[in-house]
Design an enzyme around this catalytic site. Sequence first.
Site, PDB file in Angstrom:
ATOM      1  CG  ASP A  49      -1.919   1.164   1.157  1.00 15.78           C
ATOM      2  OD1 ASP A  49      -2.959   0.983   0.495  1.00 15.78           O
ATOM      3  OD2 ASP A  49      -1.658   2.235   1.743  1.00 15.78           O
ATOM      4  CD  GLU A  51      -1.574   6.256   2.540  1.00 12.43           C
ATOM      5  OE1 GLU A  51      -2.210   7.174   1.963  1.00 12.43           O
ATOM      6  OE2 GLU A  51      -2.089   5.183   2.885  1.00 12.43           O
ATOM      7  CG  HIS A 190      -6.818   6.870   4.391  1.00  3.22           C
ATOM      8  ND1 HIS A 190      -7.000   6.461   3.093  1.00  3.22           N
ATOM      9  CD2 HIS A 190      -8.064   7.116   4.906  1.00  3.22           C
ATOM     10  CE1 HIS A 190      -8.292   6.464   2.817  1.00  3.22           C
ATOM     11  NE2 HIS A 190      -8.960   6.850   3.898  1.00  3.22           N
ATOM     12  CG  ASP A 195      -4.559   1.703   4.662  1.00  2.69           C
ATOM     13  OD1 ASP A 195      -4.966   1.696   5.846  1.00  2.69           O
ATOM     14  OD2 ASP A 195      -4.787   2.633   3.871  1.00  2.69           O
TER      15      ASP A 195
END
Length: 597
Positions: A49, A51, A190, A195
Amino acid sequence: MHVDDARRVTTEQFASPPSLGENAGSPYVQGTLDELGTPLSEVAFVVVDLETTGGNPSDAHITEIGAVKVRGGEVIEEFHTLVDPQVPVPPFIRLLTGITDEMLLGAPRIDQVLPSFLEFARGAVLVAHNAPFDIGFLRAATRRCGLPWPSPAVVDTVVLSRRLVTREEVPNHKLATLARFFGTEVEPDHRALHDARATVDVLHGLLARAGGSGPLAARTLEELDLLASRVHPTQRRKRHLGEGLPSRPGVYMFTGLRGKVLYVGTSTDIRRRVRSYFTASEQRSRMTEMLQAAEHVVPIVCETRLEAQVRELRLIAEHDPPYNRRSKRPSSKAWVKVTAEPFPRLSIVTSVKDDGAAYCGPFPRRQSAVDAIAAVHEVIPLRQCTTRLARISAAASACLLAEIGRCGAPCRGQQSVAEYAPLAERATALVGGLDRSAVETLHARMKTLSAEERYEEAGTVRERAAALVDGLSRAQRLAPLAAAPEIVAARRRDVGGWEVVTIRHGRLAGTTLTPPGADPMPFISAMRATAEVVEPRPAPNPATHPEETEILHRWLIEDGVRLVDLVGTWSCPVAGAEGAPTLRPDDRGDRLARRRL
């Protein structure tokens, strides 16, 4: 939290989800593994994951990477780091993720992080929730860093959830919604590692659902790829037809109601090939239509690839399957015949008879035979009328060809049998491979037209001559095999021993494999004694479909094939069409001709 460098966290530091195969009461239980393919319990998944500073990898950058490597339901290792994007974090992203510019001060840049992540994920299947987003950013980052993208297999848990979790169970397929549905240990917030951990539990929950039975079952990586791909509902519904088939070379037949044969194919691995019809790689609409009518798959195991090719051809000829395009009705091909009469002419026929005539072919299409006849008429002024000249009448009107000097008008008695005979002999010698001067004349004419920039005419001559050479070459290959009572040949196998075949009058009459290290002659003698008895047909037509003899001819001339015994003769004419010059004008003329046509 401030991270100076990428941290790898081992299994001991975090609780692992239950194993897919060890706890029968766990929601992560994996079903029985398929005997072929890569079992899911043996696949290393890296759940990742990211960001980022925005939603488009062309103008946004990665700020955090979190990844968890799992195999067989157990966490093996984790990877986590913040990343300095070299640009300010937008206010909306700060609010969504909690990642601020201050947190990223001193964090490694992406060019420092990415090699470590790629090494962490090397050889694994990447998994992400909404994979196009995360994979798109990773690909863009490797491009900016000048690194090659390893092109790993990718699994998108969004796609899997849409296949396996119904709208009645969840209102949407967002990660937070699925995390609540599957009861993940970590709640997504998030942040990349959190995540990723939640996505691991979602993945295991989805794999547990896919481990059951029915059209959505997936026990191997290949089946998981099928489940996640965009396949036609018919392909998914008929997947069971690929089960229970042998992983052996041979022929397979798709059959419909009352056993009607719909399609015949061949493969070195029947099971793998049939299963490919139910994957996203199979996009042919006629195959989807065929699968709708299919009820069964009948496998026919063959010892060798050669035997499989011959069986496929014979089955197609026998059953005329509606969804096969190649090799249909091989016995109805066109032949060109030099008729046996006082004034021979060229005729197109669909069978070869023992009538003293000379034949060439077969041609793949009737138009090819028409072109070949036109090529012969270019250089040999045979009569082109279709009537038998039993009676000569001086009162008969001359045809246009006679008026322009392209025919000697034997129908009016202006050309005797003796005067016409050299023309007939040239045509017969051309067909029999005794004289290829006619082909050489066509080649010279094509070159002359091209030099004169008459490219359309040169192209027409080339097409006609190419059709003629193709038919002549085929007949001159088939005729020796058709005439030979028996040819026994062998080729050494990679695993030892020999692959041996018996060919009689151009037909595969028997085949056997000899064990490694054993004397092959007893096996060859037994094969010859039990081989099919084959009656000859008028040459050059073999005692089978001509395409079968072509397959056998290609096998016989392969490197490593040895003649064991030959009854009769097997040779090709020295002046045959195989030695004809290349029928191709200069490249410039060819391009211009194609453009104008």
